[in-house]
Design an enzyme around this catalytic site. Structure first.
Site, short mmCIF file in Angstrom:
data_model
loop_
_atom_site.label_atom_id
_atom_site.label_comp_id
_atom_site.label_asym_id
_atom_site.label_seq_id
_atom_site.Cartn_x
_atom_site.Cartn_y
_atom_site.Cartn_z
CE LYS A 149 -0.13 1.67 -4.06
NZ LYS A 149 0.30 0.29 -4.33
CB SER A 172 -0.93 -0.05 1.22
OG SER A 172 -1.86 0.99 1.16
#
Ligand code: COA
Length: 285
Positions: free
Chosen positions: A172, A154
């Protein structure tokens, strides 16, 4: 002591007999994650789009441990679940199993909203978010069989409204949500899902593109240094190791404490407004 992972901390052969399936494994962050696991005993399948890049990475990573098997599954676009399924089939045929999955394939470029087409937005969301979903979808049977674990790569930029990263931030944020929901849903099957959110990592594509002045960046990091790929490698080893067997549904931020300081850390700062000849106002880097 290895410069790639803290071998003085982790037990040799920690991952002996395990197999990791990595999308984006030829890229800077995912590559070191793979290297660390291979050094500590795992075999690996590197999944990527670019045959030359994937091939070179697989050959070099295999040299890190005598006897290591590192196969490549190139020409695999994570946006196509059928292509990932083929890569999974190849991995199971050649390496026997899949225990760990790193969903790391990502796309990124800087673009202001005004110049970001719908297709450009969709491309990044499709690679990062749909690609992560497809990766778990295609590896699910192996994960279930082997009570495996997933790490999603991420970021921290979606904690704020970072300019010129609308597409990446949205993607993300979705990846974090995907990981959380899968952790809860797949937990009873013995499958763990976590995210690693790297901050500014020295030498990565993202930093090369975003960073104007390294020292200014470092001055704003609470731990007063750039992150290293080794920091990410060690975090990956921890999350896949038995030491993290009760950890699922977390986002492990590896950024020296930077995100607590807000969106002003690193990057390009705030865009300037420019009035064009036709008196239209646009934002510019
Ligand atoms: N600024 C604005 N728009 C851009 C862009 C940029 N720098 N780069 C690509 N785009 C747009 C394209 O113009 C296209 O939109 P359009 O059809 O409206 O013209 C859209 O994005 C898709 O581009 P395309 O090159 O066809 O996509 P792709 O799927 O082959 O590539 C990207 C995906 C765009 C994410 C590409 O940057 C990529 O492959 N990146 C991989 C490497 C990478 O980013 N690594 C970093 C990991 S953090």
């Amino acid at each position: 002591m290895s410069s790639k992972v803290s071998t003085e901390v982790w037990k040799p052969d920690l991952f002996k007999g395990k197999v990791v399936f990595v999308t984006g494994g030829a890229g800077s962050i995912c590559r070191v994650q793979t290297e660390a696991l291979v050094i500590l005993g795992a075999d690996a399948a590197i999944v990527g789009r670019n045959p030359a890049k994937t091939d070179a990475a697989a050959v070099e990573i295999a040299k890190l441990r005598p006897g290591a098997k590192v196969i490549l599954c190139s020409n695999t676009d994570v946006r196509d679940v059928k292509l990932i399924a083929k890569a999974v089939e190849k991995t199971v045929n050649e390496l026997g199993r899949i225990d760990f999955v790193i969903a790391g394939a990502a796309g990124n470029f800087l673009s202001d909203f005004n110049h970001l087409s719908s297709n450009a937005f969709k491309s990044v969301v499709d690679i990062d978010l749909l690609g992560s979903y497809n990766t778990v979808k295609a590896t699910f049977e192996q994960l279930r069989k082997n009570k495996g674990a997933v790490i999603f790569v991420s970021a921290t930029l979606h904690y704020y409204g970072i300019p010129f990263q609308v597409h990446v931030g949205a993607a993300k944020a979705g990846v974090d949500a995907l990981s959380n929901a899968l952790a809860v849903e797949l937990g009873p099957l013995g499958i763990r899902c976590n995210c690693i959110a790297p901050g500014g990592i020295d030498g990565t594509e993202g930093m090369l593109r975003l960073l104007k002045d390294k020292q200014t960046f470092i001055d704003k990091v609470p731990l007063h240094r750039m992150g290293t790929t080794k920091d990410i490698a060690d975090t990956t080893v921890f999350l896949f190791s038995p030491a993290a067997s009760y950890i699922t549904g977390t986002v492990l931020v590896v950024d020296g404490g930077s995100w607590h300081l807000g969106s002003s850390h690193g990057g390009e700062g705030y865009p300037v407004l420019i009035k064009q000849k036709n008196s239209e106002t646009v934002t510019k880097l």
